[in-house]
Design a protein around this motif. Structure first.
Motif, PDB file in Angstrom:
ATOM      1  N   ILE A  17       0.844  -1.204   0.000  1.00 32.50           N
ATOM      2  CA  ILE A  17       0.000   0.000   0.000  1.00 32.50           C
ATOM      3  C   ILE A  17       0.875   1.247   0.000  1.00 32.50           C
ATOM      4  N   HIS A  18       1.965   1.222   0.760  1.00 35.03           N
ATOM      5  CA  HIS A  18       2.882   2.362   0.780  1.00 35.03           C
ATOM      6  C   HIS A  18       3.519   2.584  -0.592  1.00 35.03           C
ATOM      7  N   ARG A  19       3.778   1.496  -1.337  1.00 31.50           N
ATOM      8  CA  ARG A  19       4.466   1.616  -2.628  1.00 31.50           C
ATOM      9  C   ARG A  19       3.528   1.988  -3.769  1.00 31.50           C
ATOM     10  N   LEU A  20       2.232   1.979  -3.546  1.00 27.12           N
ATOM     11  CA  LEU A  20       1.294   2.326  -4.608  1.00 27.12           C
ATOM     12  C   LEU A  20       1.428   3.791  -4.997  1.00 27.12           C
ATOM     13  N   ASP A  21       1.103   4.079  -6.234  1.00 28.58           N
ATOM     14  CA  ASP A  21       1.084   5.457  -6.716  1.00 28.58           C
ATOM     15  C   ASP A  21       0.054   6.255  -5.901  1.00 28.58           C
ATOM     16  N   PRO A  22       0.397   7.486  -5.487  1.00 36.50           N
ATOM     17  CA  PRO A  22      -0.551   8.268  -4.687  1.00 36.50           C
ATOM     18  C   PRO A  22      -1.878   8.523  -5.402  1.00 36.50           C
ATOM     19  N   ARG A  23      -1.852   8.550  -6.750  1.00 35.54           N
ATOM     20  CA  ARG A  23      -3.100   8.719  -7.488  1.00 35.54           C
ATOM     21  C   ARG A  23      -4.029   7.534  -7.273  1.00 35.54           C
ATOM     22  N   VAL A  24      -3.455   6.335  -7.176  1.00 35.33           N
ATOM     23  CA  VAL A  24      -4.258   5.147  -6.922  1.00 35.33           C
ATOM     24  C   VAL A  24      -4.917   5.233  -5.550  1.00 35.33           C
ATOM     25  N   LYS A 243       2.963  -1.923 -12.642  1.00 38.69           N
ATOM     26  CA  LYS A 243       2.031  -3.043 -12.790  1.00 38.69           C
ATOM     27  C   LYS A 243       1.134  -3.172 -11.569  1.00 38.69           C
ATOM     28  N   ARG A 244       1.701  -2.955 -10.379  1.00 43.35           N
ATOM     29  CA  ARG A 244       0.908  -3.071  -9.159  1.00 43.35           C
ATOM     30  C   ARG A 244      -0.191  -2.008  -9.095  1.00 43.35           C
ATOM     31  N   ASP A 245       0.063  -0.843  -9.698  1.00 47.44           N
ATOM     32  CA  ASP A 245      -0.950   0.213  -9.696  1.00 47.44           C
ATOM     33  C   ASP A 245      -2.132  -0.167 -10.583  1.00 47.44           C
ATOM     34  N   ARG A 246      -1.847  -0.761 -11.734  1.00 44.32           N
ATOM     35  CA  ARG A 246      -2.935  -1.203 -12.612  1.00 44.32           C
ATOM     36  C   ARG A 246      -3.726  -2.329 -11.964  1.00 44.32           C
ATOM     37  N   MET A 247      -3.038  -3.205 -11.256  1.00 43.98           N
ATOM     38  CA  MET A 247      -3.737  -4.281 -10.539  1.00 43.98           C
ATOM     39  C   MET A 247      -4.616  -3.699  -9.437  1.00 43.98           C
ATOM     40  N   ALA A 248      -4.130  -2.660  -8.783  1.00 39.37           N
ATOM     41  CA  ALA A 248      -4.917  -2.018  -7.723  1.00 39.37           C
ATOM     42  C   ALA A 248      -6.190  -1.395  -8.288  1.00 39.37           C
ATOM     43  N   TYR A 249      -6.091  -0.778  -9.483  1.00 41.96           N
ATOM     44  CA  TYR A 249      -7.284  -0.234 -10.129  1.00 41.96           C
ATOM     45  C   TYR A 249      -8.289  -1.347 -10.435  1.00 41.96           C
ATOM     46  N   GLY A 250      -7.779  -2.496 -10.853  1.00 46.61           N
ATOM     47  CA  GLY A 250      -8.664  -3.628 -11.111  1.00 46.61           C
ATOM     48  C   GLY A 250      -9.377  -4.101  -9.849  1.00 46.61           C
ATOM     49  N   VAL A 251      -8.642  -4.130  -8.733  1.00 41.49           N
ATOM     50  CA  VAL A 251      -9.257  -4.522  -7.459  1.00 41.49           C
ATOM     51  C   VAL A 251     -10.340  -3.518  -7.061  1.00 41.49           C
ATOM     52  N   LEU A 252     -10.082  -2.232  -7.265  1.00 41.75           N
ATOM     53  CA  LEU A 252     -11.071  -1.202  -6.931  1.00 41.75           C
ATOM     54  C   LEU A 252     -12.331  -1.346  -7.777  1.00 41.75           C
ATOM     55  N   LEU A 253     -12.157  -1.632  -9.077  1.00 40.48           N
ATOM     56  CA  LEU A 253     -13.317  -1.835  -9.935  1.00 40.48           C
ATOM     57  C   LEU A 253     -14.113  -3.053  -9.499  1.00 40.48           C
TER      58      LEU A 253
END
Length: 268
Positions: A17-24, A243-253
């Protein structure tokens, strides 16, 4: 109570979570807040609680540290619950003097309490896992399209970041002033709620003086370093989606889709 406020603080840790892009994290926080207002059902809030628990575990921020932020809003939470319980019309349950406790009021109070608690904890996850600098960069990058409408995105992002950063600083300053006045004989604990509120009045003058002094020091420091706004500024570490940021967007969706389905088809 002052030491229990966690919004605006940063908790350093090595987590995904700390390493995620702040926009995510900004989009995730906004998505979580919106999901709480889609429908009203206990099953939907159970899904939100499971999702929030998983995120907190992944952030490696101690659960007790996250929950203690609720102590600061306990009075507000209690007032909200009482008002909803006795002022919501519906099927009478218990009558106390001229006040009537209704079944609909109890349900409304429960929903409001859960929603408010989730709002505080969910917002705390973002600030506890994101430094003020990254938060400013994320807000500026995410709101960049508004520059075409002549919206001062950089300045707005900087103001919000400084405001969040000043919350723990002012709380720490308030704690120091209270300890100094207690050493001189001040009493902040005895008496009823009104007397305790009146005892806090002498804190306002030194707190305002300290806040203005810090704001002036910050302005002088920014000016000495050549700060002239966001125009023409470059970033030492530009934000790039991984890649982890795109995966995080998928989890949010996926979470938002589940919340919509549960809210529409849940029987309670």
């Amino acid at each position: 109570m002052i030491r229990d406020i966690t919004i605006g603080q940063y908790y350093p840790a090595e987590s995904v979570i700390h390493r995620l892009d702040p926009r995510v994290k900004l989009v995730g926080t906004l998505t979580f807040i919106i999901s709480l207002f889609l429908h009203r059902s206990f099953l939907m809030y159970l899904v939100a609680a499971v999702f929030l628990t998983i995120v907190i575990k992944a952030s490696k921020v101690p659960f007790r540290f996250m929950i203690k932020g609720l102590k600061a809003i306990m009075v507000l939470l209690l007032i909200t619950v009482v008002f909803n319980m006795f002022l919501t019309p519906g099927t009478p349950l218990i009558r106390i003097w001229k006040l009537t406790l209704t079944v609909e009021g109890v349900k409304q109070a429960a929903f409001m309490a859960i929603r408010l608690a989730f709002l505080i904890v969910g917002s705390s996850v973002m600030t506890l896992t994101t430094t003020p600098n990254h938060l400013t960069d994320g807000m500026e990058k995410g709101l960049a399209p508004l520059n075409k409408l002549h919206v001062p995105v950089h300045e707005v992002s900087m103001i919000m970041s400084i405001a969040l950063r000043f919350i723990p600083i002012l709380l720490e300053e308030t704690d120091k002033i209270m300890k100094a006045q207690e050493a001189r004989g001040a009493d902040f604990d005895s008496g009823n709620l009104i007397q305790k509120a009146k005892s806090l009045v002498p804190l306002l003058v030194p707190l305002f003086i300290s806040a203005f002094r810090r704001a002036n020091d910050l302005a002088m420091a920014m000016e000495a370093r050549g700060y002239r706004g966001g125009e023409g500024r470059t970033k030492m570490k530009p934000l790039i989606y991984q890649k982890r940021d795109r995966m995080a967007y998928g989890v949010l969706l996926g979470y938002l889709a589940v919340m919509i389905l549960v809210g529409r088809f849940a029987p309670f």
